[in-house]
Write a protein that holds these residues in place. Structure first.
Motif, mmCIF file in Angstrom:
data_model
loop_
_atom_site.group_PDB
_atom_site.id
_atom_site.type_symbol
_atom_site.label_atom_id
_atom_site.label_comp_id
_atom_site.label_asym_id
_atom_site.label_seq_id
_atom_site.Cartn_x
_atom_site.Cartn_y
_atom_site.Cartn_z
ATOM 1 N N LEU A 68 26.652 15.338 5.954
ATOM 2 C CA LEU A 68 27.415 14.868 4.790
ATOM 3 C C LEU A 68 28.318 15.968 4.235
ATOM 4 C CD1 LEU A 68 24.812 12.764 2.745
ATOM 5 C CD2 LEU A 68 26.686 11.921 4.164
ATOM 6 N N THR A 69 27.771 17.185 4.149
ATOM 7 C CA THR A 69 28.551 18.319 3.639
ATOM 8 C C THR A 69 29.726 18.624 4.556
ATOM 9 O OG1 THR A 69 26.545 19.261 2.663
ATOM 10 C CG2 THR A 69 28.415 20.740 2.950
ATOM 11 N N MET A 70 29.453 18.696 5.863
ATOM 12 C CA MET A 70 30.504 19.021 6.832
ATOM 13 C C MET A 70 31.579 17.940 6.871
ATOM 14 S SD MET A 70 28.214 20.527 9.961
ATOM 15 C CE MET A 70 29.604 20.898 11.014
ATOM 16 N N LYS A 71 31.164 16.691 6.749
ATOM 17 C CA LYS A 71 32.118 15.579 6.766
ATOM 18 C C LYS A 71 33.065 15.666 5.563
ATOM 19 C CE LYS A 71 32.258 10.523 6.729
ATOM 20 N NZ LYS A 71 31.461 9.290 6.601
ATOM 21 N N ARG A 112 17.405 8.200 5.628
ATOM 22 C CA ARG A 112 18.052 9.522 5.535
ATOM 23 C C ARG A 112 17.029 10.642 5.425
ATOM 24 N NH1 ARG A 112 21.002 7.031 0.579
ATOM 25 N NH2 ARG A 112 18.944 6.061 0.642
ATOM 26 N N TYR A 113 15.928 10.404 4.759
ATOM 27 C CA TYR A 113 14.859 11.402 4.643
ATOM 28 C C TYR A 113 14.300 11.712 6.032
ATOM 29 C CZ TYR A 113 11.114 13.688 1.914
ATOM 30 O OH TYR A 113 10.259 14.605 1.328
ATOM 31 N N PHE A 114 14.098 10.669 6.831
ATOM 32 C CA PHE A 114 13.603 10.797 8.197
ATOM 33 C C PHE A 114 14.599 11.583 9.054
ATOM 34 C CE2 PHE A 114 13.447 8.988 12.527
ATOM 35 C CZ PHE A 114 12.117 9.202 12.851
ATOM 36 N N LEU A 115 15.878 11.255 8.946
ATOM 37 C CA LEU A 115 16.908 11.968 9.711
ATOM 38 C C LEU A 115 16.951 13.440 9.334
ATOM 39 C CD1 LEU A 115 19.848 9.375 9.672
ATOM 40 C CD2 LEU A 115 18.429 9.997 11.625
ATOM 41 N N ASP A 116 16.831 13.731 8.055
ATOM 42 C CA ASP A 116 16.836 15.130 7.612
ATOM 43 C C ASP A 116 15.696 15.923 8.238
ATOM 44 O OD1 ASP A 116 19.071 15.604 6.131
ATOM 45 O OD2 ASP A 116 18.162 15.276 4.185
ATOM 46 N N VAL A 158 24.263 15.297 14.540
ATOM 47 C CA VAL A 158 24.582 13.919 14.159
ATOM 48 C C VAL A 158 25.884 13.500 14.834
ATOM 49 C CG1 VAL A 158 25.227 12.388 12.250
ATOM 50 C CG2 VAL A 158 23.402 14.064 11.932
ATOM 51 N N TYR A 159 25.855 12.318 15.455
ATOM 52 C CA TYR A 159 27.074 11.674 15.952
ATOM 53 C C TYR A 159 27.349 10.490 15.027
ATOM 54 C CZ TYR A 159 27.059 14.213 20.422
ATOM 55 O OH TYR A 159 27.102 15.193 21.394
ATOM 56 N N GLU A 160 28.590 10.407 14.546
ATOM 57 C CA GLU A 160 28.968 9.315 13.647
ATOM 58 C C GLU A 160 29.988 8.416 14.329
ATOM 59 O OE1 GLU A 160 30.784 8.968 9.153
ATOM 60 O OE2 GLU A 160 31.982 9.923 10.704
ATOM 61 N N ILE A 161 29.694 7.111 14.375
ATOM 62 C CA ILE A 161 30.679 6.124 14.844
ATOM 63 C C ILE A 161 31.372 5.545 13.618
ATOM 64 C CG2 ILE A 161 31.069 3.951 16.045
ATOM 65 C CD1 ILE A 161 28.747 4.418 17.777
#
Length: 645
Positions: free
Chosen positions: A250-253, A221-225, A231-234
């Motif tokens: 995470l906030t938007m979700k 998650r640190y790397f993604l940030d 972000v696309y979530e399946i």
């Protein structure tokens, strides 16, 4: 410019749906993170996008000029060449151009300017020179050295045969070669596996400045940030798109789920009132027509499904049978390694107190796992020894799950160690780790890496020790189960000592960071971000002391160096402000582009050709401005990077 489009992709296994109606766009500077549970289909989708598998439904449209490269997780480079020879292959077209330039130079030197071929050769040489410079022909060897250094390969590795290297080294080389090739679309499946923290930090910086598009699956998650901006979530066979990095996702979700739940509850309240009115008034002559009208309203209503929150996650706690004393572990002047002639690190000093959560960090190969095994007596200390405090009981998590038995079922694995515990209690514990029903009858060899990790954690939870020593506990866990583990460890009333490359995990759990190097240990009283701040302060202090030493040797040079340093600081501040301004402008343009695209998808606007044309023109202007700003951002970022070095 759009490089690749995914339209209505589906993957089916008979009647079972892995995912369907998948839509995605990859533009020329995309920074996309693909997230979802283990088993949701992330790797399968990447293979379909990369053209390695065919979808059961839907289409992939790729720009014909765009190049695409894909790296599967844990894929090692297979080659009979040396490291340097293999990296040179990434620049084969540049090297052919270089060879042709030498041929043309020779041809020009051997003919007279009056020769009919002279002008043609000069023109060809000018074109070759221009293209050669554009493709970094004069600096590609330095680029190779820089990338190899980033992946912890120094000059001593250059002449080594790739076939003689370890699996982890081959994996890093495979990624290094892809980065040097610079495809327009780079697809990476778990690129952070087996990378230590310094290499992860370098890779983040490199990818931030990457000229092409990125599509990345990662549980880091640190790397993604640091790297992605969308972000696309399946989840549950479908995919959703979010603008922003992982934290923003995470906030938007969460906001989206709250909004959908409010809309659902509001509609349910409306339905209940309409149904009540119909039930009370349908048979009354004076109100029958109104009741029939309400019933038609109910029939025509597009009913919302109840929003589904997060998929089922593990839920567990680490309890302790009895508390330890205040002093938990002390190591004085310890040395670890293979033998007295091959010491990895010394002197090691540890003083761990009750309820502390200590993260042990350091580069790969420095001996972090060796130190943990020395503490639990699996390996002896070369010098020094550990001293445990009163009532300390140790629970150990091995990253390789070596303590799991290959011939047992999941249920037997726990029950054999706790034979007096009723089966129903064992099953309840396993249920908390997502093993239910017939799942508990699976044998250990048939489990995935994530399932084995959950079995090992279940055993740890059953033992109720007050000092947990964990070696890479987040390996093989998906993001959701990492968060469950983090919360369980944060609530744990015992003491923790753990090794992890997951910086997000360290930040949430650690109260103290111990850095291990060949010179022993250094203690930092805070989380990972605090550790980074202190390391930066140490580097700045070291540079200042070096300047002072130079000034003592040569006062005039010191004064000159001070003036130069002031000017460099000024340039650095200006460069940072410029980059920040461009990033703010890009963020606004991204919002504008998203807004135009949303409006253009509105059914009312689709029928209004004038308005649609106007919006399309605004969209194209915004995208053109975005491209210009991105080029400016790349230039300014390179300037900033050179000033910061």
């Amino acid at each position: 410019m759009i490089l690749l489009q995914v339209a209505q992709i589906a993957r089916l296994f008979g009647a079972d749906v892995l995912f369907q109606n998948i839509q995605m766009e990859i533009d020329s500077h995309a920074r996309i993170g693909l997230v979802g549970r283990n088993g949701a289909g992330k790797s399968t989708l990447l293979k379909i996008i990369a053209g390695l598998e065919e979808p059961d439904r839907g289409t992939i449209s790729k720009n014909k000029q765009a190049t695409l490269s894909y790296l599967a997780q844990d894929t090692g480079l297979i080659s009979d060449k040396t490291v340097w020879e293999e990296m040179l292959d990434a620049f084969s077209s540049v090297r052919k151009m270089e060879a042709r330039m030498r041929e043309v130079e020779l041809a020009i030197s051997q003919i007279s300017p009056s020769d009919s071929n002279y002008a043609r050769l000069l023109k060809e040489y000018d074109q070759l020179q221009h293209e050669f410079a554009e493709k970094n022909g004069y600096g590609y060897e330095n680029e190779i050295r820089s990338v190899l250094h980033g992946f912890q390969f120094d000059a001593s590795f250059y002449d080594k045969a790739i076939a003689t290297l370890s699996g982890g080294q081959k994996t890093r080389l495979a990624l290094a070669k892809l980065l040097l090739q610079k495809p327009d679309i780079l697809i990476l499946d778990e690129p952070t596996n087996h990378l230590d923290i310094p290499t992860l930090s370098w890779l983040e910086s490199y990818l931030q400045g990457y000229s092409g598009a990125l599509l990345i699956v990662s549980h880091d998650r640190y790397f993604l940030d640091k790297v992605v901006n969308e972000v696309y979530e399946i989840s549950r066979h479908k995919m959703r798109h979010y603008k922003g990095n992982y934290s923003r996702y995470l906030t938007m979700k969460a906001e989206q789920l709250t909004s959908e739940m409010k809309a659902y509850e509001k509609q349910q309240d409306q339905i209940a009132k309409l149904e009540d009115f119909v039930a009370r008034n349908l048979v009354r002559a004076s109100t029958t027509k109104r009741a029939q009208s309400r019933r038609k309203q109910l029939e025509k209503m597009d009913r919302l499904d109840r929003p589904q929150g997060d998929e089922k996650s593990a839920h567990f706690l680490f309890a302790i049978e009895k508390p330890s004393g205040n002093i938990v572990l002390q190591v004085e002047d310890g040395a670890i390694g293979y033998d007295a002639q091959h010491v990895l690190a010394e002197p090691i000093q540890l003083d761990i107190r009750k309820t502390e959560a200590v993260a042990l960090v350091g580069p790969n190969g420095i001996g972090k796992s060796t130190l943990l095994k020395s503490i639990i007596h699996q390996l002896p200390f070369i010098r020094g020894k550990e001293q445990l405090g009163t009532n300390v009981t140790i629970g150990y998590y091995d990253q390789g799950q070596a303590d799991l038995h290959s011939n047992k079922t999941i249920l037997q694995e726990l029950w054999d160690e706790h034979p007096t515990t009723p089966e129903v209690e064992i099953r309840n514990v396993l249920g908390g780790f997502l093993f239910s029903g017939q799942d508990v009858e699976k044998t250990i060899p048939l489990l995935s890496g994530g399932e084995k990790a959950r079995v090992a954690l279940a055993k740890l939870a059953m033992n109720q020790e007050n000092f947990l020593i964990l070696d890479e506990p987040t390996n093989h866990l998906d993001i959701d189960n990492k968060e469950v583990l983090e919360n369980a460890l944060i609530d744990y009333e015992g003491t923790l000592l753990f090794v992890s490359h997951d910086r997000y995990f360290i930040n949430r759990v650690a109260t103290k960071v111990v850095e291990l190097s060949e010179n022993g240990t250094r203690v930092y009283l805070g989380d990972y971000d605090y550790y980074l701040e202190k390391k930066q302060e140490e580097r700045e202090l070291q540079a200042l002391l070096q300047d002072e030493q130079e000034e003592e040797v040569n006062p005039s040079a010191g004064k000159q160096s001070f003036q130069l340093s002031k000017e460099q600081q000024k340039q650095l501040r200006q460069a940072r402000r410029k980059v920040e301004q461009i990033e703010n402008q890009l963020a606004k343009l991204e919002d504008d582009i998203a807004n135009y695209q949303t409006q253009m998808a509105d059914p009312d606007i689709l029928d209004d050709h004038v308005q649609l044309q106007k919006l399309n023109q605004q969209l194209e202007e915004a995208q053109e401005a975005q491209m210009t700003l991105l080029e400016e951002w790349e230039q300014e970022s390179l300037i900033l990077e050179s000033l910061e070095e």
